[in-house]
Every structure is written in structure tokens, then in C-alpha cells.
Write an enzyme that holds these catalytic residues in place. Sequence first.
Site, short mmCIF file in Angstrom:
data_model
loop_
_atom_site.label_atom_id
_atom_site.label_comp_id
_atom_site.label_asym_id
_atom_site.label_seq_id
_atom_site.Cartn_x
_atom_site.Cartn_y
_atom_site.Cartn_z
N SER A 1 -9.60 2.06 2.91
CA SER A 1 -8.76 2.79 1.98
C SER A 1 -7.81 1.91 1.17
O SER A 1 -7.33 2.31 0.12
CB SER A 1 -7.93 3.83 2.74
OG SER A 1 -7.08 3.21 3.68
N SER B 1 -9.52 -0.27 7.16
CA SER B 1 -8.97 -0.22 5.80
C SER B 1 -8.25 -1.46 5.31
O SER B 1 -7.91 -1.54 4.12
CB SER B 1 -8.03 0.97 5.67
OG SER B 1 -8.79 2.14 5.57
N LYS C 1 0.85 -1.19 0.00
CA LYS C 1 0.00 0.00 0.00
C LYS C 1 0.88 1.24 0.00
O LYS C 1 1.89 1.30 0.71
CB LYS C 1 -0.90 -0.03 1.24
CG LYS C 1 -1.97 1.05 1.28
CD LYS C 1 -2.84 0.89 2.54
CE LYS C 1 -3.92 1.95 2.65
NZ LYS C 1 -4.69 1.83 3.91
#
Length: 491
Positions: A155, A179, A80
Site C-alpha cells: 500500500s 506494504s 505515508k
Amino acid sequence: MSDLTRLTATEIAGLVASGETSAVEVTRAHLDRIAAVDERVHAFLHVDSEGALAAAADVDARRAAGEALGPLAGVPVAVKDVLTTRGVPTTVGSKILEGWRPPYDSTIVQRLRAAGTVMLGKTNMDEFAMGSSTEYSAYGPTHNPWDLNRIPGGSGGGSAAALAAYEAPLAIGSDTGGSIRQPGAVTGTVGAKPTYGGTSRYGLVAFSSSLDTPGPCARNVLDAALLHEVIGGHDPRDSTSIPQPVPDVVAAARLGATGDLTGVKLGIVSEFVGEGAEPGVMAAFRESVDALAKLGAEIVEVSCPHFGYALPAYYLIAPSEASSNLARFDGVRFGLRVGDDGNRSLEEVMSLTREAGFGPEVKRRIMLGTYALSSGYYDAYYGQAQKVRTLITRDFTAAFERVDALISPTTPFVAFPIGARTSDPYQMYLADLFTIPTNLYGGPGISVPCGLSDGLPVGLQIMAPTMADDRMYRVAAALESTVGTFTPPAL
Ligand code: GLN
């Protein structure tokens, strides 16, 4: 499509260790897959082909030299874009960091490299990890491989989509309010939020420091546990890192895979099985509860009376911390700088930079947090939210006196169409209704696929006491042993 992209991380590591395939071949297969599908999925913000092939070649050379390789050596991983990577762009999904190449690796990335995993690139995310759909990325949304017109969660939607689209067998996420788990649930993948402090925040671009927790994402529970073991454990460079070894999550996943939960007591959170979730999600959840009972688990209902206040408390605490953390993005030291023409004051340049560099949701959070912390309102908002946080922690402590772990659906609804919730922030915030309490408490939580609703994946969440991450892996692996893993329709 090459078969290598369909393998589990465990299988890939085995083939590389035995020499049946090379890390370079495995990496090429995944880079080819990314080239074939990522235009449609948009899981990646940056693909580091050169770095990945070099890392893979290094693993192959070490194997040829007879060196012992770790359990995930040669396995590709997608990271990420919230974690710093030395020399590799790190944007946090924001224009304010566009073009920034950090001078250092985050601890998680250092450990991934040391373990011989191969970093393929950086995955898309909502700007500064604020969001539940990746639609708030400044670089455009990620698409859910199950249905390209739907969101992959957020997210960390990029990491979850990369797994579901077979672009990577492993990925890293970060979980502040859900997330990791929520994208896992809506893409039919596994996502684990470790105990707060169980994984290092060093080099994790801060959103809400008392909640942020990096963690593993995978297509199955054992792979997630292996990744958790590699990235977890004490880090002296993170002041809130727990100075204890990671619980034996790999052994727990293996134990769970035997499908025996005799002696394990699970509590369904009463507050989360009422009106909160849509019928298809509840049906899949109920079926999984029956499956867990068949494996020997004792199931009871447990009331956690303050969980209903978790969402509002979170939306005061997280923005408050964010408003302070994001003050450092001012165009002075790194990232975007706007209007520095020699005639403007420093304040004007900072203001123009922040105006241009932050998206609407990030600005909303900064304003919300600044307001909640302002003198005169501090006690009524931030102070009150902290008290609620304590009450939620007490709910967890009391529950864990009765049961070994708590269970609930991971999310109230399945993947929604792109655009469906962007006009109403509250509708977006609701995606994390069931995941947020765990963050406020600090314990571990995992989402494991448990079924389908109208052809879309549903996740079951398991929440355990702090530093009992192993327990959730055992239950998750047991459920997986009976419901199996879920494969999206071919892309
Ligand atoms: N969706 C939540 C938010 O917008 C949680 C995000 C996260 O866990 N990073 O804040």
C-alpha cells in the site's frame, strides 16, 4: 534538476552539519523537484511546503547557534498518509477522512521532528493500507518512476515512488502484509519492516493491530538503518511496544558494507523458489544468491512447510481485525458525515457515511472480517487462521535454529501495468505471497534491490528472528556493496 536531490540522506546530513549547504536549500531543492515531477508520479497527497521550510530554517538556526545536530538533521522525509501529523491533513487514502487535520503527531512523526528531519508531506497509499498497488487510493493511483504506466506497489506506493523519483531521500511506510517491502522491491528502493513492537503504532491509523508495523524506506541500506534508529525503540503509549532498545542496525549496515559475510548462514525458503515467482525474478534472485555466497555466506535450503498457508490465514486475520478497527469511522467524531439533515436517525447517518466514505476494497475487507468473526463461523475461519499463525511461527523458530536469516525474492512478479490486477482481488493479494509470513510471525524483514528483469527492479527479501533486525541490515548492506543501487531512467 538540482544535484541536492540525488544525494543520499547521509551525504545531505553531512553537508548540512558542515555548513556547506543549508537545510533550507536542501528542502527547496526537493520541493522544486516535487513541483516538477509529481504531477506525473502522484507520490504525494499533500505537500507541506510551509511546514517543511520552517522546520528546515529551525535546523539551520540551531546549527548557527552551535547546537549538536543528530545524524539526519536537515534531511527531508516523506511520510505515508497513515500516520497522524498535527494540523497536517491525514486521509489514509480514504474519502472518509478527507479534510481531517489530526490534533496530534504520531510517535514516529514526533521522533522525526525531534531528530531535525524535515517532513515534506504525506504520501499516497491504498485506502486504509489495503492493497498492493496504490490503485485503491481514493485519490487516484501513484505511478512507478521506472515506467509511469506501471504500479509502484502498495500500500505504500507513494513513499516508494517519492524515493525512486528523487522527490525525497527518506520516507516512512507501514507494513501489515508487505506494504513497505513490496513497494520497495518494485521501485528499486530499500524498505524495512522492523520487528513487530520495535516501532511505535501510536498515531498509526489501525488496519490490523497485531500485524501493523511502521518502518523506514530509503534508496540505500545505511540510510534506512539511520532512519530506523531514529524512529525505533520503546514507546509507553503503544501497549505492544517492546521495552528494549533498537538493535544496533546502523553498525550492522556499516559492517555489511565491508562486503564480508564470512560465518553468516542463510536459508533459502524452499517453498518460495518453486513455481511462485516469474522467471525474470528468479534469475535475479539466483544471481544474488551467488553474489552472497561469494561474500562468504553459507547458503542452504530450508523448508518452511506452513508458509503456503500464510496468505489465506492473513486474509482472515487482517480483515477480522480491520472490521473491528474500522468501526470507529462512523461520521460522529471526525471525518466525513453524510445525510445529517435533522430528519435521519443516528444509524442511518452512520450507514450513509460508511457507504459513501469507504471504497470497494475496504468494504470487501470489512465484510470478510465480520463474516470470519461471526458466531458459528469463528472457529472455522478466524480460529483456524490463528492456529496456522502459530504453525508459521514454529516454522520460523525451527529455521532460525539452523540459519541466521532466511532469504527469498520479495515479490513473485515485477511492477505490473496499472489496471492489470484490479478486477481480480486474488491476483492483487498474490503480490504479498512472500512477505506475509514475516508479519504473522512478528519478525523483521527487509527488501533490497538485487537486479533487473526486463528493465524493471527486483527485490531480495531477508527475514531475521524477532529483535535481530541488525542481522538483516548486515546482509542487505553486503548485497548492496556488490550489486550497487539502482537508478530509474530520467523522468
Ligand atoms: N497487500 C496487503 C493487503 O492488502 C498488505 C497491505 C499492508 O501491508 N498494509 O492487505
